[in-house]
Design an enzyme around this catalytic site. Structure first.
Site, PDB file in Angstrom:
ATOM      1  N   ASP A   1       0.834  -1.199   0.000  1.00 41.72           N
ATOM      2  CA  ASP A   1       0.000   0.000   0.000  1.00 41.72           C
ATOM      3  C   ASP A   1       0.872   1.254   0.000  1.00 41.72           C
ATOM      4  OD1 ASP A   1      -1.984  -1.797   0.209  1.00 41.72           O
ATOM      5  OD2 ASP A   1      -2.787  -1.090   2.137  1.00 41.72           O
TER       6      ASP A   1
ATOM      7  N   GLU B   1       3.884   1.658  -1.251  1.00 42.51           N
ATOM      8  CA  GLU B   1       4.450   1.899  -2.579  1.00 42.51           C
ATOM      9  C   GLU B   1       3.390   2.520  -3.495  1.00 42.51           C
ATOM     10  OE1 GLU B   1       7.371   1.597  -5.675  1.00 42.51           O
ATOM     11  OE2 GLU B   1       7.351   1.945  -3.504  1.00 42.51           O
TER      12      GLU B   1
ATOM     13  N   ASP C   1       0.796   4.297  -2.562  1.00 45.97           N
ATOM     14  CA  ASP C   1       0.582   5.689  -2.133  1.00 45.97           C
ATOM     15  C   ASP C   1       1.689   6.609  -2.655  1.00 45.97           C
ATOM     16  OD1 ASP C   1      -1.674   4.908  -0.876  1.00 45.97           O
ATOM     17  OD2 ASP C   1      -0.801   4.850   1.148  1.00 45.97           O
TER      18      ASP C   1
ATOM     19  N   SER D   1     -36.505  -5.437 -15.115  1.00 49.16           N
ATOM     20  CA  SER D   1     -36.223  -6.192 -13.890  1.00 49.16           C
ATOM     21  C   SER D   1     -36.390  -7.676 -14.215  1.00 49.16           C
ATOM     22  CB  SER D   1     -37.133  -5.743 -12.759  1.00 49.16           C
ATOM     23  OG  SER D   1     -38.453  -5.806 -13.193  1.00 49.16           O
ATOM     24  N   LEU D   2     -36.351  -8.501 -13.218  1.00 46.10           N
ATOM     25  CA  LEU D   2     -36.438  -9.942 -13.457  1.00 46.10           C
ATOM     26  C   LEU D   2     -37.686 -10.491 -12.793  1.00 46.10           C
ATOM     27  CD1 LEU D   2     -32.762 -10.892 -12.575  1.00 46.10           C
ATOM     28  CD2 LEU D   2     -33.793 -11.017 -14.848  1.00 46.10           C
TER      29      LEU D   2
ATOM     30  N   GLU E   1     -25.879 -17.132 -12.128  1.00 48.21           N
ATOM     31  CA  GLU E   1     -25.046 -16.130 -11.455  1.00 48.21           C
ATOM     32  C   GLU E   1     -25.650 -15.831 -10.101  1.00 48.21           C
ATOM     33  OE1 GLU E   1     -25.136 -12.665 -13.946  1.00 48.21           O
ATOM     34  OE2 GLU E   1     -24.667 -13.849 -15.700  1.00 48.21           O
TER      35      GLU E   1
ATOM     36  N   LYS F   1     -27.250 -13.310  -7.429  1.00 51.94           N
ATOM     37  CA  LYS F   1     -28.017 -12.066  -7.538  1.00 51.94           C
ATOM     38  C   LYS F   1     -27.499 -11.135  -6.445  1.00 51.94           C
ATOM     39  CE  LYS F   1     -32.719 -10.453  -8.176  1.00 51.94           C
ATOM     40  NZ  LYS F   1     -32.746  -9.322  -7.266  1.00 51.94           N
TER      41      LYS F   1
ATOM     42  N   ASP G   1     -27.089  -7.992  -4.082  1.00 47.73           N
ATOM     43  CA  ASP G   1     -28.101  -7.140  -3.477  1.00 47.73           C
ATOM     44  C   ASP G   1     -27.565  -5.723  -3.309  1.00 47.73           C
ATOM     45  OD1 ASP G   1     -30.480  -6.466  -2.462  1.00 47.73           O
ATOM     46  OD2 ASP G   1     -30.248  -7.505  -0.547  1.00 47.73           O
TER      47      ASP G   1
ATOM     48  N   ARG H   1     -30.610   3.011 -12.331  1.00 42.15           N
ATOM     49  CA  ARG H   1     -31.760   2.419 -13.001  1.00 42.15           C
ATOM     50  C   ARG H   1     -32.921   3.404 -13.081  1.00 42.15           C
ATOM     51  NH1 ARG H   1     -36.429  -0.313 -11.947  1.00 42.15           N
ATOM     52  NH2 ARG H   1     -36.894  -1.943 -13.447  1.00 42.15           N
TER      53      ARG H   1
ATOM     54  N   GLU I   1     -24.127  -4.327 -10.925  1.00 41.66           N
ATOM     55  CA  GLU I   1     -24.621  -3.953  -9.608  1.00 41.66           C
ATOM     56  C   GLU I   1     -23.513  -3.254  -8.825  1.00 41.66           C
ATOM     57  OE1 GLU I   1     -27.688  -4.972  -9.480  1.00 41.66           O
ATOM     58  OE2 GLU I   1     -28.303  -4.899  -7.384  1.00 41.66           O
TER      59      GLU I   1
ATOM     60  N   TYR J   1     -22.700  -7.596 -15.107  1.00 40.28           N
ATOM     61  CA  TYR J   1     -23.293  -8.855 -15.555  1.00 40.28           C
ATOM     62  C   TYR J   1     -24.085  -8.775 -16.856  1.00 40.28           C
ATOM     63  CZ  TYR J   1     -26.899  -6.653 -12.670  1.00 40.28           C
ATOM     64  OH  TYR J   1     -27.752  -5.754 -12.115  1.00 40.28           O
TER      65      TYR J   1
ATOM     66  N   LYS K   1     -29.960 -17.344 -16.546  1.00 36.03           N
ATOM     67  CA  LYS K   1     -30.107 -16.651 -17.820  1.00 36.03           C
ATOM     68  C   LYS K   1     -29.831 -17.598 -18.979  1.00 36.03           C
ATOM     69  CE  LYS K   1     -28.114 -12.480 -15.816  1.00 36.03           C
ATOM     70  NZ  LYS K   1     -26.995 -11.539 -15.822  1.00 36.03           N
TER      71      LYS K   1
ATOM     72  N   LYS L   1     -35.184 -16.450  -5.655  1.00 35.98           N
ATOM     73  CA  LYS L   1     -34.867 -15.709  -4.430  1.00 35.98           C
ATOM     74  C   LYS L   1     -34.646 -16.678  -3.277  1.00 35.98           C
ATOM     75  CE  LYS L   1     -36.208 -11.555  -4.122  1.00 35.98           C
ATOM     76  NZ  LYS L   1     -35.649 -10.222  -4.181  1.00 35.98           N
TER      77      LYS L   1
ATOM     78  N   CYS M   1     -61.504   4.653  12.313  1.00 38.65           N
ATOM     79  CA  CYS M   1     -60.192   5.181  11.939  1.00 38.65           C
ATOM     80  C   CYS M   1     -59.457   5.715  13.170  1.00 38.65           C
ATOM     81  CB  CYS M   1     -60.365   6.293  10.905  1.00 38.65           C
ATOM     82  SG  CYS M   1     -58.798   7.083  10.488  1.00 38.65           S
TER      83      CYS M   1
ATOM     84  N   CYS N   1     -59.089   9.762  12.543  1.00 42.38           N
ATOM     85  CA  CYS N   1     -60.194  10.726  12.493  1.00 42.38           C
ATOM     86  C   CYS N   1     -61.489  10.179  13.061  1.00 42.38           C
ATOM     87  CB  CYS N   1     -60.404  11.201  11.053  1.00 42.38           C
ATOM     88  SG  CYS N   1     -61.122   9.934  10.002  1.00 42.38           S
TER      89      CYS N   1
ATOM     90  N   CYS O   1     -60.310   4.046   5.424  1.00 45.49           N
ATOM     91  CA  CYS O   1     -61.013   5.157   6.051  1.00 45.49           C
ATOM     92  C   CYS O   1     -61.614   5.972   4.904  1.00 45.49           C
ATOM     93  CB  CYS O   1     -60.047   6.001   6.873  1.00 45.49           C
ATOM     94  SG  CYS O   1     -60.779   7.587   7.320  1.00 45.49           S
TER      95      CYS O   1
ATOM     96  N   CYS P   1     -59.358  13.395   6.775  1.00 45.33           N
ATOM     97  CA  CYS P   1     -58.575  12.521   7.653  1.00 45.33           C
ATOM     98  C   CYS P   1     -57.097  12.942   7.551  1.00 45.33           C
ATOM     99  CB  CYS P   1     -58.779  11.069   7.230  1.00 45.33           C
ATOM    100  SG  CYS P   1     -57.793   9.905   8.182  1.00 45.33           S
TER     101      CYS P   1
HETATM  102  S1  IVH Z   1     -29.579  -9.445 -14.966  1.00 44.04           S
HETATM  103  C1  IVH Z   1     -32.672  -7.843 -17.965  1.00 44.04           C
HETATM  104  N1  IVH Z   1     -27.916 -10.401 -13.206  1.00 44.04           N
HETATM  105  O1  IVH Z   1     -31.596  -7.748  -9.976  1.00 44.04           O
HETATM  106  C2  IVH Z   1     -32.092  -8.466 -16.761  1.00 44.04           C
HETATM  107  N2  IVH Z   1     -29.490  -8.776 -12.484  1.00 44.04           N
HETATM  108  O2  IVH Z   1     -34.625  -7.901 -10.345  1.00 44.04           O
HETATM  109  C3  IVH Z   1     -31.032  -7.648 -16.202  1.00 44.04           C
HETATM  110  N3  IVH Z   1     -29.269  -8.136 -10.137  1.00 44.04           N
HETATM  111  O3  IVH Z   1     -32.299  -4.717 -11.522  1.00 44.04           O
HETATM  112  C4  IVH Z   1     -30.627  -8.062 -14.891  1.00 44.04           C
HETATM  113  N4  IVH Z   1     -27.582  -9.453  -9.672  1.00 44.04           N
HETATM  114  O4  IVH Z   1     -30.139  -4.846 -10.244  1.00 44.04           O
HETATM  115  C5  IVH Z   1     -28.942  -9.564 -13.421  1.00 44.04           C
HETATM  116  N5  IVH Z   1     -26.374 -11.317 -11.771  1.00 44.04           N
HETATM  117  C6  IVH Z   1     -27.371 -10.477 -11.987  1.00 44.04           C
HETATM  118  C7  IVH Z   1     -27.892  -9.655 -10.969  1.00 44.04           C
HETATM  119  C8  IVH Z   1     -28.971  -8.814 -11.264  1.00 44.04           C
HETATM  120  C9  IVH Z   1     -28.410  -8.532  -9.202  1.00 44.04           C
HETATM  121  C10 IVH Z   1     -30.344  -7.147  -9.920  1.00 44.04           C
HETATM  122  C11 IVH Z   1     -30.378  -6.042 -10.926  1.00 44.04           C
HETATM  123  C12 IVH Z   1     -31.779  -6.002 -11.466  1.00 44.04           C
HETATM  124  C13 IVH Z   1     -32.520  -6.829 -10.481  1.00 44.04           C
HETATM  125  C14 IVH Z   1     -33.630  -7.549 -11.199  1.00 44.04           C
END
Ligand code: IVH
Length: 689
Positions: free
Chosen positions: A29, A31, A33, A78-79, A108, A110, A112, A131, A168, A220, A283, A307, A401, A404, A419, A425
């Site tokens: 580190d 070197e 720096d 999204s997925l 792959e 996922k 977070d 996004r 991500e 990804y 995928k 999930k 309620c 109110c 309500c 309210c």
């Molecule tokens: S592929 C069209 N690969 O999950 C599909 N998404 O619910 C593009 N995410 O918004 C997404 N790891 O932010 C893909 N290995 C992975 C991922 C991934 C996390 C997130 C991503 C996306 C969300 C979908």
């Protein structure tokens, strides 16, 4: 001197890559720096050689970032989620049925964190966008430049001259724990989880603070034209060779058994990873097969997320509160004896509604299981009957309620209580105003929930229209506000007049009208007057508007109080018309189109807007006047038959995009709200693959 600067930059880029991408440093580190210090000194002495992609720029700067909203070149989808192997098998069955044979997948992790889209031109990072709502996001390039594992300049060779790579950004546990410890020490609220911390950090105004937060990335998904390889796996391997951080856990899977093994392994071993994962993404590997499968408006048909089951904790239910939201919906919330769950302390949990409470046979002082879902507030999922105290009695839902006192209603077929006292309210009034000012709606950023509450309690606002009559003296006289904040509030209220129609429509809070529906309505009906004229039947002609939404819109617009508010808002200068997209080109002049089916990259209404913006005409039905039938997946049989009979040519989405050639592509919504002018979008001929 320039030579020495170049050498240092190359060396530092290399060591940066070894350290942050490969985790295999070659030098100490100290070197590192020392080299960095030398570079920074030289750059200071020779400002003519400044370069935003220099490794010295990784430290960020103190200038205030403003986040321009920029459109995505193609939507960030999204997925679809699955929660069992059975559902994954169903996904595989659908794919096999559509393609007619077994296909190869890539599994792959996922991650977070928060999704990011990076653009590279001639090997240099030029843009990083969040996004956002999927069609447009925030330009966070300055902050992303500080993330060490994201290359500013690519290594190796053979990368496409122009491409987009998505992935991500996340906060590893070590960075997260350090950050929260620091925050608690200075009396600031800790972040609830690494995902929130990553998203919050990416939106910080000061990139030098971002630089210190230790964000990391995995990429990804790469798109270019042409694609650098015929499948996803090879493309990501290439991306790895260009310096991107690609997950080593990525694996090819040729059968359900392979997929199942991958999932089981990582469900176990994810606990040992230094960052959060919430599932596995499966995928289809080959791009050709992906193209055949296409996607829905929200998600690709060639991928699915599995999930992991959320972690659970057991604790005592102490009492129940009832919250009233902006729509009047009453949500029971349990107060719990504090318990640790997936790294955070949980004190409250949602009990959903009366049916759910009855289903669980929930009673006060029961021991309950809590789980963290995607929401901020965890949920109660079960009762541990063996620990039920003797003499407990079933829990009674409230009849009136809590805010109110109005008698609650439970509409036929709905699980929730409401309500009905919308106009008077307090939490409903405040909730509607808070929704109206929120970022995705009118984006009135000088105001927050607390200030709205204060304004309401002091009789300054009763509804969203009252915001536009606020006076500086009134605001400045409120506790905790002064001249400066009053001025800021008024400025952002004034700026909200420039917010485009679709967002105004979302902001006014019609039940069931979310961002996408509001956009579709704006594109279809063009103005508030257009909407007011439409019958319920006509309302359902807009994309994704069904009977329930149409009825809700009808009810909202028929309400005299709402009409008064809308008239007032119009009087204060809010946009109630869809701004006409400037004619972007006359590439389609003289041509007329009928659209049918669903498409990969655009909704039907977006395509209609695109056709009009390029001088073309949209027709409702196929006739001898039709030049093209723009046919997507599941195009109407009768339209196809008619087109065939009349000799009307069929056109695909990609062909339409090609016809636009280099003509600039206007983006119908959302428009940038900042006053800065946008640089012209790059020509995108055939960029969509
Ligand atoms: S592929 C069209 N690969 O999950 C599909 N998404 O619910 C593009 N995410 O918004 C997404 N790891 O932010 C893909 N290995 C992975 C991922 C991934 C996390 C997130 C991503 C996306 C969300 C979908």
């Amino acid at each position: 001197m320039k030579d020495r600067i170049d050498t240092l930059r190359q060396q530092l880029d290399h060591h940066n890559y070894r350290y942050y991408v490969l985790s295999q440093p070659e030098i100490s580190d100290r070197e590192y720096d020392r080299l960095m210090r030398e570079l920074i000194d030289l750059e200071e002495q020779h400002p003519q050689y400044a370069d935003p992609n220099s490794p010295s720029q990784r430290v960020g700067n103190d200038s205030t970032n403003t986040f321009r909203q920029v459109p995505h070149r193609f939507p960030m989808l999204s997925l679809a989620n699955t929660y069992s192997m059975g559902e994954v098998a169903e996904f595989n069955d659908r794919v096999v049925k559509e393609i007619g044979r077994e296909v190869e997948y890539v599994c792959e992790l996922k991650f977070d964190g928060t999704a990011i889209s990076l653009t590279y031109e001639d090997g240099v990072l030029t843009r990083a966008v969040t996004r956002g709502d999927g069609t447009a996001g925030d330009d966070v390039t300055a902050n992303v430049r500080t993330i060490r594992s994201i290359p500013l300049r690519l290594r190796g060779e053979g990368y496409p001259p122009f491409f987009e790579i998505r992935g991500e950004i996340f906060m590893p546990h070590a960075s997260f724990n350090r950050l929260n410890a620091e925050r608690e020490e200075i009396g600031e609220a800790p972040f609830a989880n690494p995902r929130n911390a990553a998203a919050g950090t990416l939106k910080l105004q000061n990139s030098s603070v971002v630089a210190q937060r230790g964000l990391d990335s995995y990429l990804y998904d790469l798109t270019s034209n042409p694609m650098p390889a015929p499948d996803h796996f090879q493309t990501l391997e290439l991306a790895r060779s260009w310096g991107f951080k690609i997950s080593p856990q990525m694996e090819k899977c040729r059968s359900m058994a392979d997929i199942s093994r991958f999932i089981a392994r990582w469900d176990r071993e994810r606990a040992d990873l230094p960052y959060d994962t919430d599932g596995v993404v499966i995928k289809v590997n080959a791009y050709q097969t992906r193209r055949q499968l296409g996607h829905t408006a929200k998600a690709p048909r060639w991928a699915v997320a599995y999930k992991f089951k959320a972690e659970e904790a057991l604790t005592e239910l102490l009492s129940v509160d009832f919250q009233v939201g902006r729509t009047g919906a009453v949500t029971p919330v349990g107060n719990l004896s504090p318990v640790q769950l997936a790294g955070t302390t949980v004190k409250r949990a949602s009990l959903h509604n009366e049916d759910q409470i009855n289903l669980l046979d929930l009673r006060l002082h029961d021991w309950v299981y809590v789980e963290k879902g995607g929401e901020i507030i965890p949920k109660v999922t079960g009762v541990e009957l063996s620990r039920r105290p003797t003499g407990s009695v079933p829990f009674r839902f409230i009849t009136h309620c809590p805010a109110c006192g109005a008698l609650l209603e439970k509409p036929e077929g709905e699980a929730r209580h409401y309500c009905p006292n919308q106009g008077h309210c307090p939490p409903q009034i405040v909730g509607r105003i808070v929704h109206f000012i929120s970022r995705r709606a009118m984006n009135i950023d000088g105001l927050g929930e607390e200030t709205v509450q204060l304004l309401y309690e002091n009789g300054l606002v009763q509804n969203v229209a009252d915001l536009y009559t606020l006076k500086k003296e009134e605001l400045a006289a409120l506790p905790r506000l002064g001249d400066k904040s009053a001025e800021n509030i008024l400025k952002s209220i004034e700026a909200s007049q420039a917010v485009p129609f679709a967002r105004v429509l979302y902001a006014i809070g019609i039940r069931f009208v979310g961002e996408t529906t509001a956009k579709n309505l704006a594109l279809h009906f063009r103005s508030l007057d257009g909407l007011l004229r439409a019958s319920e039947q006509e309302l359902t002609e807009a994309e994704e508007v069904g009977q329930t939404i149409a009825e809700s819109i009808g009810r909202f617009l028929a309400d005299p109080e709402n009409r008064t508010i809308l008239d007032r808002l119009r009087g204060y200068g809010l946009s109630f018309e869809q701004s006409e997209t400037r004619l972007a080109s006359d590439a389609l002049a003289g041509l007329s189109f009928v659209i049918s089916g669903t498409f990969e990259h655009h909704s039907r209404d977006e395509l209609k807007a695109l056709i009009e913006a390029h001088g073309g005409k949209n027709l409702a039905a196929v006739s001898s006047n039709t030049t093209y039938l723009l046919a997507g997946a599941k195009a109407g049989e009768s339209k196809l038959a008619k087109a065939k009979k009349l000799g009307v040519r069929l056109l695909s989405e990609d062909e339409l995009i090609k016809m636009l050639g280099d003509a600039p592509r206007p983006v119908a919504e959302p428009e940038p709200i900042s006053t800065e002018t946008e640089s012209a979008p790059k020509p995108q001929q055939g960029f969509l693959f």
